[in-house]
Design a protein around this motif. Structure first.
Motif, PDB file in Angstrom:
ATOM      1  N   MET A   1       0.847  -1.196   0.000  1.00  0.00           N
ATOM      2  CA  MET A   1       0.000   0.000   0.000  1.00  0.00           C
ATOM      3  C   MET A   1       0.880   1.241   0.000  1.00  0.00           C
ATOM      4  SD  MET A   1      -3.317  -0.635   0.153  1.00  0.00           S
ATOM      5  CE  MET A   1      -4.243   0.506   1.160  1.00  0.00           C
ATOM      6  N   GLY A   2       1.918   1.223   0.838  1.00  0.00           N
ATOM      7  CA  GLY A   2       2.824   2.370   0.942  1.00  0.00           C
ATOM      8  C   GLY A   2       3.530   2.632  -0.374  1.00  0.00           C
ATOM      9  N   ILE A   3       4.005   1.544  -0.989  1.00  0.00           N
ATOM     10  CA  ILE A   3       4.723   1.696  -2.267  1.00  0.00           C
ATOM     11  C   ILE A   3       3.774   2.259  -3.321  1.00  0.00           C
ATOM     12  CG2 ILE A   3       5.928   0.469  -4.124  1.00  0.00           C
ATOM     13  CD1 ILE A   3       6.790  -1.587  -1.963  1.00  0.00           C
ATOM     14  N   LYS A   4       2.559   1.682  -3.367  1.00  0.00           N
ATOM     15  CA  LYS A   4       1.594   2.148  -4.371  1.00  0.00           C
ATOM     16  C   LYS A   4       1.222   3.608  -4.143  1.00  0.00           C
ATOM     17  CE  LYS A   4      -1.913  -0.489  -5.534  1.00  0.00           C
ATOM     18  NZ  LYS A   4      -2.962  -1.508  -5.354  1.00  0.00           N
TER      19      LYS A   4
ATOM     20  N   PHE B   1       3.997   5.840  -5.366  1.00  0.00           N
ATOM     21  CA  PHE B   1       3.969   5.951  -6.833  1.00  0.00           C
ATOM     22  C   PHE B   1       2.843   6.869  -7.292  1.00  0.00           C
ATOM     23  CE2 PHE B   1       6.239   1.677  -7.347  1.00  0.00           C
ATOM     24  CZ  PHE B   1       7.404   2.282  -7.759  1.00  0.00           C
ATOM     25  N   GLU B   2       1.670   6.724  -6.649  1.00  0.00           N
ATOM     26  CA  GLU B   2       0.529   7.538  -7.062  1.00  0.00           C
ATOM     27  C   GLU B   2       0.796   9.026  -6.820  1.00  0.00           C
ATOM     28  OE1 GLU B   2      -2.692   5.271  -5.377  1.00  0.00           O
ATOM     29  OE2 GLU B   2      -2.410   3.879  -7.063  1.00  0.00           O
ATOM     30  N   LEU B   3       1.412   9.329  -5.655  1.00  0.00           N
ATOM     31  CA  LEU B   3       1.760  10.735  -5.370  1.00  0.00           C
ATOM     32  C   LEU B   3       2.757  11.253  -6.402  1.00  0.00           C
ATOM     33  CD1 LEU B   3       2.085  10.812  -1.487  1.00  0.00           C
ATOM     34  CD2 LEU B   3       0.337  11.911  -2.891  1.00  0.00           C
TER      35      LEU B   3
ATOM     36  N   ALA C   1       4.071  -3.275  -8.505  1.00  0.00           N
ATOM     37  CA  ALA C   1       3.536  -3.208  -7.140  1.00  0.00           C
ATOM     38  C   ALA C   1       2.191  -3.925  -7.069  1.00  0.00           C
ATOM     39  CB  ALA C   1       3.399  -1.753  -6.697  1.00  0.00           C
ATOM     40  N   ASN C   2       1.368  -3.783  -8.128  1.00  0.00           N
ATOM     41  CA  ASN C   2       0.083  -4.488  -8.167  1.00  0.00           C
ATOM     42  C   ASN C   2       0.298  -5.994  -8.216  1.00  0.00           C
ATOM     43  OD1 ASN C   2      -1.828  -2.436  -8.035  1.00  0.00           O
ATOM     44  ND2 ASN C   2      -1.544  -1.932 -10.203  1.00  0.00           N
TER      45      ASN C   2
END
Ligand code: ATP
Ligand code: MG
Length: 212
Positions: free
Chosen positions: A1-4, A7-9, A30-31
Motif C-alpha cells: 500500500m505504501g509503495i503504491k 507511486f501515485e503521489l 507493485a500491483n
C-alpha cells in the motif's frame, strides 16, 4: 500500500515522459506483488483453516467424477486457446458413484491445480486425460499429460512450498503444496511418476466415505 501510494503521489508531480513510463512499470509491479502476497496468505489461511475444522460431513462427500467435470468445463477455454485437449477417460463408468472423503470446492481446486500444471507443460495438439480408478476402499484420480516430464532436480521437493521449475512455472509454487496438505488432511496421499508412453502422471488417492 505504501509503495503504491508513493507511486501515485509521484504521478501527480511534473515528470518526463520517460519517467512516467518507469513509474507505470513500478505501479504494475507493485500491483503484481500485492496479488502474489494475497495468494500466499490465502494458501496459508487454507492450511490453518483445514487443520481447524476436520469435521467433514459424510452426507456432503463430493463425487470425484462430478468435480472432474466441473474443472473440465472451467478450464476448457484455457485448453482451447493453447490447442491442448482436456478429456475424461472414456473408460470411466459415468453412471456410478465416485464419492470420496473431502469437500467439494477444495477437491475441485486440487484437480484444477493439477490440470493447470499439466496444461502449462503440454505442447499444442497433445492431450491431458483425467482418469478415475476404483481401488476398493479408495479412489485414485490421475491427471496424465504428454509433456516433457519432471525436471530431476525438482522431483524430490515438488510438494514443498514455493518449489518451482525453470520452465513452465505458474504463479508462486504453491499449487502442489496446497494439493498435498489438502489430500493428506483427508487421509489420502498424492504423488507423481513418469508415464510409459511419455509425459507425467500426477495422482492422488482418497478414501471412500464410510457407508458408500
Ligand atoms: N505436469 C507437470 N509436468 C512437468 N513439470 C511439472 C508439472 N506439474 C508441475 N510441474 C513442476 O512443478 C513445479 C511446482 O508446481 P506448483 O503447481 O506447485 O507450482 P507452479 O505451478 O509453478 O505455481 P502455482 O501453482 O503457484 O501457480 C512447477 O513450477 C513445475 O516446474
Ligand atoms: Mg501450479
Amino acid at each position: 500500500m505504501g509503495i503504491k501510494g508513493g507511486f501515485e503521489l509521484l504521478s501527480s508531480e511534473p515528470i518526463s515522459d520517460k519517467g512516467r513510463k518507469f513509474l507505470e512499470i513500478g505501479l504494475r509491479q507493485a500491483n503484481r506483488q500485492e496479488s502474489l502476497i494475497r495468494e500466499i496468505l490465502q494458501a496459508f489461511s487454507a492450511e490453518l483453516e483445514s487443520f481447524k475444522s476436520f469435521h467433514l460431513d459424510p452426507e456432503k462427500s463430493p463425487d470425484a467424477l462430478q468435480a472432474a467435470k466441473e474443472v473440465l468445463e472451467a478450464l476448457l477455454p484455457a485448453f482451447d486457446i493453447n490447442q491442448v485437449k482436456l478429456r475424461i477417460d472414456g473408460a470411466v463408468n459415468q453412471s456410478r458413484s465416485w464419492k470420496v472423503v473431502g469437500e467439494k470446492s477444495r477437491l475441485e481446486r486440487v484437480i484444477s491445480n493439477l490440470a493447470e500444471n499439466a496444461l502449462r507443460h503440454s505442447s499444442a495438439n497433445s492431450t491431458v486425460t483425467i482418469r478415475l480408478i476404483d481401488e476398493s476402499d479408495r479412489i485414485l484420480v490421475a491427471i496424465d499429460d504428454e509433456g516433457p516430464g519432471i525436471a530431476p532436480e525438482l522431483a524430490g521437493a515438488l510438494f514443498q512450498k514455493f518449489a518451482q521449475g525453470k520452465k513452465g512455472r505458474g504463479k508462486i509454487g504453491l499449487g502442489l503444496y496446497f494439493c498435498r496438505i489438502t489430500v493428506e488432511h483427508w487421509g489420502g496421499e498424492i504423488g507423481h511418476h513418469p508415464r510409459e508412453e511419455g509425459g507425467t502422471r500426477f495422482w492422488f488417492r482418497l478414501p471412500k466415505p464410510q457407508g458408500n
